[in-house]
Design an enzyme around this catalytic site. Structure first.
Site, short mmCIF file in Angstrom:
data_model
loop_
_atom_site.label_atom_id
_atom_site.label_comp_id
_atom_site.label_asym_id
_atom_site.label_seq_id
_atom_site.Cartn_x
_atom_site.Cartn_y
_atom_site.Cartn_z
CG ASP A 1 -1.30 12.99 -3.47
OD1 ASP A 1 -2.17 13.40 -2.80
OD2 ASP A 1 -1.21 12.01 -4.16
CD GLN B 1 -7.07 9.34 0.38
OE1 GLN B 1 -7.91 9.06 1.39
NE2 GLN B 1 -7.95 8.95 -0.72
CE LYS C 1 -9.38 12.07 -2.89
NZ LYS C 1 -9.99 10.94 -3.55
CB CYS D 1 -6.34 5.56 -9.15
SG CYS D 1 -8.11 5.51 -9.68
CG HIS E 1 -3.92 8.39 -6.64
ND1 HIS E 1 -4.12 9.00 -7.84
CD2 HIS E 1 -5.22 7.95 -6.27
CE1 HIS E 1 -5.37 9.01 -8.18
NE2 HIS E 1 -6.13 8.45 -7.45
N1 C6P Z 1 -8.42 8.98 -4.78
C1 C6P Z 1 -9.64 7.21 -4.02
O1 C6P Z 1 -10.82 6.64 -3.92
P1 C6P Z 1 -8.68 14.03 -7.36
O2 C6P Z 1 -9.20 12.95 -8.17
O3 C6P Z 1 -7.75 15.08 -8.29
O4 C6P Z 1 -9.42 14.85 -6.43
O5 C6P Z 1 -7.49 13.03 -6.43
C2 C6P Z 1 -6.54 12.37 -6.93
C3 C6P Z 1 -6.00 11.44 -5.82
C4 C6P Z 1 -4.42 11.88 -5.52
N2 C6P Z 1 -3.86 11.32 -4.36
C5 C6P Z 1 -4.28 10.54 -3.59
C6 C6P Z 1 -3.64 10.06 -2.55
C7 C6P Z 1 -5.78 10.31 -4.11
O6 C6P Z 1 -5.99 9.22 -3.04
C8 C6P Z 1 -6.60 10.70 -4.86
C9 C6P Z 1 -7.95 10.31 -5.15
C10 C6P Z 1 -9.74 8.65 -4.72
O7 C6P Z 1 -8.76 6.83 -3.45
C11 C6P Z 1 -10.17 8.41 -6.19
S1 C6P Z 1 -9.18 7.60 -7.04
#
Ligand code: C6P
Length: 417
Positions: A211, A214, A237, A375, A134
């Site tokens: 990270d 997910q 999430k 993203c 991401h």
């Molecule tokens: N992915 C998706 O629809 P934040 O925005 O900080 O809570 O998370 C960022 C982020 C970082 N790593 C991974 C693997 C992610 O999936 C995400 C967020 C969302 O897939 C929004 S782009």
């Protein structure tokens, strides 16, 4: 004699209909149709237990934390620190000193990039990431590289969307300073063999950030068993509020890191001659934190734990199989990301249909999916695609919702082709 075999409750299948009743938003109608919320990878919905905890906090406990001698400040501090202990237990971290509240995964990774990577990097050093990251696990490292002259080295993936583990292992050199990998790809659903990746990195003396944005909603995570040095995730999430997330960092590393933001709560004393910093983890929590968010996250962890991640994973796997079967039967539809080990999401493209048009038509049917590059533009480039449609499932989704998705995709194709 009673010969009935009693099944331990942690192995009983989830009662999905009863669970759905815990989520007020799931009974919403969208464009007059029952909502089928299949965008859990972007943000999952909050159960009443979380909404109630946030409301109870606001109505009965709220004050600033770590500051007041008065009753409310003390109960607010207890609630906030109680949530930290829940997170520690959830991740099986050794100590609450290793649990830093942040705004989300993005902020957690930026914190490590600024406070761990930048001071330790010099020109020519290398950070390994994978092709399926991401942007939040790419751009903070690029910023750190710009400041230090270090560079990013990218571990390749296969056509199935799996990390090429041998190629990854071959990337290590005397210049490797850090590895940053997703636990689960948000664009493809691939579960990375992070334990193996961490072992390989550690054999080279290289620390690893995972990270887990997910992963935590689907997979039990034990940071000690994984052996990772940093682990990041977001509350929203994991059925918790937005604006709250976690950085787990091994205490020895965190203790050696300089603060990254200055202000209240991260100091012990301030004078114009110099400032002394607070102990861990407060040294990394400058300013008034998101107290209600932390409390909500604690309640979300309680909720998920009460269902049990192994039972959640079992149901979500069934949903994944069902979706894979129904969607792949559609003429001209191709699933992008076919890793053997996948979390419960399906990214797909359909010949002659733009994912955004598909998403718009599905929305008219009350079906919420995400379309776009998620993203994760480097992974889209790898597959030569500008975008995919992505349906991401939670334990509260049903087989019927997935059948509705498949039927709506068929109808959309008729309309758009
Ligand atoms: N992915 C998706 O629809 P934040 O925005 O900080 O809570 O998370 C960022 C982020 C970082 N790593 C991974 C693997 C992610 O999936 C995400 C967020 C969302 O897939 C929004 S782009």
């Amino acid at each position: 004699m009673n010969t009935a075999v009693s099944v331990p409750t942690d192995r009983l299948p989830l009662d999905v209909e009863r669970i759905r009743a815990d989520f007020p938003i799931l009974s919403t109608k969208v464009h007059g149709k029952p909502l089928a919320y299949l965008d859990n990878g972007a943000s999952s919905q909050r159960p009443r237990a979380v909404l109630d905890a946030e409301r109870y906090y606001a109505e009965h406990l709220h004050a600033n934390v770590h500051r007041g001698v008065h009753h409310l400040s003390q109960v607010a501090t207890d609630a906030y620190e109680g949530a930290r202990e829940k997170v520690r237990h959830f991740l099986n971290a050794r100590s609450t000193k290793e649990i830093v509240f942040v705004r989300g995964t993005t902020e957690a990774i930026n914190l490590v990039a600024q406070s761990f990577a930048v001071p330790n990097l010099k020109a020519g050093d290398e950070i390994i990431v994978s092709r399926l990251e991401h942007h939040a696990n790419i751009v903070p490292w690029q910023l750190a590289c710009e400041r230090t002259g270090a560079k990013l080295v990218v571990a390749p993936i296969s056509q199935a969307g799996e990390l090429e583990i041998e190629a990854y292992a071959a990337l290590f050199s005397a210049r490797t300073r850090l590895v940053a990998l997703s636990h689960v790809s948000n664009a493809l659903g691939s579960v990375l063999p992070v334990r193996e990746c961490i072992d390989i990195a550690h054999r080279h003396g290289v620390p690893v950030l995972i990270d887990g944005a997910q992963a935590v909603p689907h997979i039990p995570v034990d940071v000690q068993a994984l052996g990772c040095d940093f682990y990041a995730f977001s509350g929203h999430k994991l059925y918790g509020p937005t604006g709250i997330g976690i950085l787990y960092a091994r205490e020895a590393l965190l203790a050696a890191m300089p603060p990254w933001q200055g202000g209240g709560d991260m100091i012990l004393s301030v004078s114009f001659e110099g400032t002394t910093y607070n102990e861990l983890p407060f040294r990394f929590e400058a300013g008034t934190p998101n107290i209600a968010g932390a409390v909500g996250l604690g309640a979300a962890i309680d909720y998920v734990t009460s269902l049990g991640l192994p039972r959640i994973a079992a149901w979500e796997h069934e949903l994944l199989l069902h979706a894979t079967e129904e969607l792949s039967a559609i003429d001209g539809l191709r699933i992008v990301g076919t890793a053997a080990d996948k979390a419960s999401l399906v990214s797909f493209v359909v010949d002659g249909v733009h994912p955004h048009d598909l998403g718009t038509i599905l929305d008219q049917e009350g079906i919420a999916i995400r379309t776009g590059h998620h993203c994760a533009m480097p992974v889209m480039d790898f597959f030569g695609l500008p975008a995919t449609a992505r349906a991401s499932f939670s334990f509260y989704n049903t087989r019927d919702e997935i059948s509705r998705l498949a039927a709506a995709v068929v109808d959309a194709c008729r309309l758009l082709r």
